[in-house]
Design a protein around this motif. Structure first.
Motif, PDB file in Angstrom:
ATOM      1  N   ARG A 197      -2.763  -1.064  -0.789  1.00  0.00           N
ATOM      2  CA  ARG A 197      -2.670   0.133   0.048  1.00  0.00           C
ATOM      3  C   ARG A 197      -2.977   1.392  -0.748  1.00  0.00           C
ATOM      4  NH1 ARG A 197       1.053   3.625   0.050  1.00  0.00           N
ATOM      5  NH2 ARG A 197       2.458   2.251  -1.099  1.00  0.00           N
ATOM      6  N   PHE A 244      -0.792   5.764  -3.549  1.00  0.00           N
ATOM      7  CA  PHE A 244      -1.158   7.038  -2.930  1.00  0.00           C
ATOM      8  C   PHE A 244      -2.293   7.677  -3.722  1.00  0.00           C
ATOM      9  CE2 PHE A 244       3.131   6.177  -1.641  1.00  0.00           C
ATOM     10  CZ  PHE A 244       3.205   6.617  -0.326  1.00  0.00           C
ATOM     11  N   THR A 275      -2.758   5.364   0.370  1.00  0.00           N
ATOM     12  CA  THR A 275      -2.453   6.360   1.391  1.00  0.00           C
ATOM     13  C   THR A 275      -2.821   7.736   0.854  1.00  0.00           C
ATOM     14  OG1 THR A 275      -0.628   5.000   2.199  1.00  0.00           O
ATOM     15  CG2 THR A 275      -0.621   7.329   2.828  1.00  0.00           C
ATOM     16  N   GLU A 328      -4.251   6.604   9.821  1.00  0.00           N
ATOM     17  CA  GLU A 328      -4.131   7.640   8.803  1.00  0.00           C
ATOM     18  C   GLU A 328      -5.149   8.737   9.075  1.00  0.00           C
ATOM     19  OE1 GLU A 328      -4.442   5.926   4.933  1.00  0.00           O
ATOM     20  OE2 GLU A 328      -2.504   4.910   5.071  1.00  0.00           O
TER      21      GLU A 328
END
Length: 780
Positions: A197, A48, A199, A757
């Protein structure tokens, strides 16, 4: 009423649900830049990152408040990705150095016998008792090998079957032989990859504002919520009871949760059917508001009994025909009557009629009964007339209407001709006309479901997929008469026109190409987790290795979940499997079987995609014994993707692509099916969100591979309506469509953005739709 008694818990739930961090109040100090940088670095390890606005907000706080915010955010997102627990695995070097199945079991048996021989007499006797006992899992493993051999499949390595050996009792089997700290020492650090990833978390408003914003969204959701979202809705309804309420709550189970709070605070109830009152009674008893499972009604306070009876009385007095709804749940009404004591409320005579119908003392013909009579008589005109009173039922019965012969027009009678599919031409026109009038009053998800269904009804054969509200699924041959092409085209045109009319008016539509194959939501929203998409959605798989994981923690009794992977050929036939009975093969490697989880347990399966020859890969989670998914203290499934040169621990949060809570009453969960692209050789995942009833215990991939293959085939071959279809509809309505992967920058008024997103710096002038908002595209 903003009760702050569980401020932190509510804030964490909102962060996980919205990826927005509530702003902290207080005068800015501008002295927490270091805290902000450290928080962003820590978040990256979990996959994140803070948006620029969020980073500036944390940096501007007083250092103590900044640290509190950073800690709360990190804890929330770790839970979202599954990184809030330690994921130990049985084989410490996994995915390396996993032994052959036969060698592993033989080693476990040898270690048990040696340990018993080396102990004193009492210890030796105890060791022997542990080894020679009920052969529960050993027999299951051996039977799996036998079944595979009989079918001609190398589905499991030959399993040792020493008479009377209890595999669960072997000291070295199914229980961690090392600590999580030991595991850490066996693995190098994760090598960063551009494919990992990341996010983005965004800055929200103050907690009350964020809570109210999400409350309105959940309460007015156009599709039924998952279990986690229903629970959050109940919390938010109480937190926001004094705030403005949603204009409409279309999903009845959502209405029940809101009504429970309104009743507790003396507010008017939102009920317009008898079943609304029944759902509220279930909510008050802590039962299932979806009515999928029975509720044990509890004794209710007299004030609540009066309120329920008064609400029933108003419903029936206003529309006596609604008594017909009681027949559907007559047994539940009789049980509820034992708690409400209707005879004590003579002031509500209409409410008492509900229980008279439930007991059979009064007959009430339901609309459904009259519709069935019309179908039985083959009277299309009467069926359409009756269904017009219930627009949703009309749409759900389109297939049946188009298969009903109807009353042919005079010229059709003379020529002996009828429309394809057995429906007279005038009947098709009658159906299309009634649909055009009803469609504006029908929930978007119902329109989408009908559109998808009709798209595959002009051909012969095939299979029908059935999935109930609890995602329990089964497949049956489709022996219905095919529908005529012209009839389907005429009805489909009405559905398409209504769907297009509901789409946002936009001058420009900017689209992330990754959303084009996301299915338009037409069923219950996915359960809580990360990266969840509606059933039928397809996504690309990046990375050389695909690693599945399941984590569970038992609540009251010893529970053994098993992670397995089924490999299917191009015809969806059984090719092989990797599971606790077959630790490696077909390009896959199992991390080792864990048989109890009082402190939590993890199983994983790593796939080297270059070595997988199967056309389809289906991961599944089986309850071998113990608690069901809904009874666990905690349980979730997910998958990670990694490049071949990445090391790291078996579980790395930033490589997690999907994490899904384990829920439902089935004993076998089927989250996704992975399909190889025959042209490129790449892999794509399609969401299933299904479960099998399974057996009470001893579920294994060897036993359910036929059912699983049939379900996977039905999901892969079904024609889902996608976001790409909606984008084309918006283009036809005059919108300028731009499909591109890079961020579009700030939106202008009249712009619509569709993506997986929410990119940074889009501004507030346009509309942004991510998967959480996709149901709103065509609304309720």
């Amino acid at each position: 009423m903003h009760d702050a008694t569980d401020h932190g818990g509510l804030e964490a739930r909102l962060i996980q649900a919205t990826l927005r961090v509530p702003a902290r109040a207080g005068a800015p100090s501008g002295r927490a830049e270091n805290v902000a940088r450290q928080a962003d670095a820590a978040l990256l390890t979990a996959g994140f990152a803070c948006s620029r606005e969020l980073l500036e907000h944390i940096a501007g706080l007083e250092p103590g408040a900044a640290i509190d915010t950073a800690v709360a955010v990190l804890a929330a997102v770790r839970g979202l990705a599954g990184g809030h627990v330690d994921h130990n695995v049985y084989f410490a070097d996994f995915p390396a150095n996993v032994p052959d199945t036969l060698d592993f079991w033989a080693d476990c048996l040898a270690r048990a016998l040696v340990g018993a021989a080396e102990g004193d007499d009492e210890d030796a006797a105890a060791g022997t008792d542990a080894v020679v006992a009920d052969p529960t899992k050993a027999d299951a493993a051996a039977e799996g090998a036998d079944d595979a051999a009989e079918d001609g499949h190398p589905g499991a390595d030959p399993a040792p079957r020493p008479d009377g050996v209890n595999l669960l009792g072997l000291p070295a089997y199914g229980r961690y032989q090392h600590t999580y700290a030991d595991l850490l020492l066996r693995h190098d650090d994760l090598v960063a990859s551009a494919k990992d990833r990341v996010t983005v978390l965004h800055l929200g408003g103050p907690l009350p504002e964020e809570a109210h914003r999400h409350y309105l969204r959940l309460a007015a959701s156009p599709v039924p919520l998952g279990e986690a979202d229903r629970d959050l809705l109940g919390l938010l309804a109480a937190y926001c009871v004094d705030d403005p309420q949603p204009e409409e709550i279309g999903i009845r189970e959502n209405r029940a949760l809101v009504n429970r709070v309104r009743l507790a605070h003396g507010r008017p109830l939102l009920v317009d059917t008898a079943t609304d009152v029944l759902r509220l009674a279930c909510a008050l008893s802590g039962g299932d508001v979806t009515l999928a499972t029975p509720t044990r009604f509890t004794s209710l306070p007299r004030a609540d009994r009066r309120a329920l009876m008064a609400a029933l009385d108003r419903v029936v007095a206003g529309q006596p025909a609604k008594l017909g709804d009681v027949n559907r749940h007559a047994g539940r009404w009789k049980r509820l009557g034992e708690r409400l004591h209707p005879h004590e409320h003579p002031e509500h005579p209409h409410a008492q009629e509900v229980f008279a119908v439930a007991r059979g003392d009064r007959r009430a013909v339901s609309l459904a009964g009259r519709i069935e009579a019309a179908f039985a008589a083959g009277d299309t005109a009467e069926a359409v007339r009756l269904l017009a009173a219930s627009p949703g039922q009309l749409v759900r019965n389109l297939d049946r209407l188009l298969r009903t012969p109807g009353t042919p027009a005079p010229d059709a009678t003379a020529s002996g001709k009828t429309a394809p599919g057995g429906t007279a031409p005038d009947a098709v026109g009658l159906i299309a006309g009634a649909l055009a009038e009803a469609a504006p009053h029908v929930a978007g998800r119902v329109l989408v479901g009908a559109r998808e269904h009709l798209s595959g009804r002009t051909g012969l054969g095939g299979a029908r997929l059935f999935a109930n509200r609890s995602a329990r699924a089964w497949v049956a041959p489709d022996d219905r008469v095919p529908l005529g092409t012209e009839a389907v085209a005429r009805v489909t045109a009405v559905l398409d026109a209504e769907i297009a009319a509901r789409l946002p008016a936009a001058e420009r539509v900017l689209v992330d190409p990754d959303v084009l194959e996301v299915a338009v939501p037409s069923a219950r929203a996915p359960e809580g987790g990360l990266g969840m998409l509606p059933r039928g959605s397809t996504t690309r798989v990046d990375g050389d290795h695909l690693r599945f994981f399941v984590y569970w923690r038992q609540a009251r009794e010893i529970t053994d979940l098993d992670l397995s992977v089924l490999f299917l050929d191009a015809g969806f036939g059984f090719q092989g499997q990797v599971s606790w009975t077959s630790l490696s093969g077909y390009g896959g490697t199992h991390s080792g079987d864990i048989v109890e989880a009082s402190e939590g347990a993890t199983e994983m399966i790593d796939l080297d995609l270059a070595r997988v020859s199967a056309a389809y890969v289906v991961p599944q989670v089986n309850v071998f014994q113990g608690e069901g998914f809904a009874e666990l203290a905690e349980g979730f499934f997910g998958y990670m993707t990694r490049d071949a040169d990445q090391a790291g621990m078996p579980f790395e949060a930033r490589t997690v692509r999907v994490k899904s809570d384990l829920v439902g009453t089935g004993r076998v969960v089927l989250p996704l099916v992975f399909a190889r692209d025959p042209d490129t050789g790449g892999w794509r995942a399609r969401w299933m969100h299904l479960s099998l009833s399974g057996q009470a215990a001893f579920n294994r991939v060897e036993d359910n591979h036929a059912d699983t293959g049939a379900l996977a085939r039905a999901i892969v071959e079904y024609r889902y309506l996608t976001i790409g279809h909606l984008v084309e509809s918006m283009r036809h309505r005059g919108a300028r469509v731009e499909i591109r992967k890079e961020s579009p920058g700030r939106l202008s008024p009249g712009d619509v953005y569709l993506g997986l997103e929410h990119p940074e710096d889009l501004g507030d002038d346009g509309e942004v739709f991510t998967p959480a908002r996709f149901p709103e595209l065509i609304g309720g």
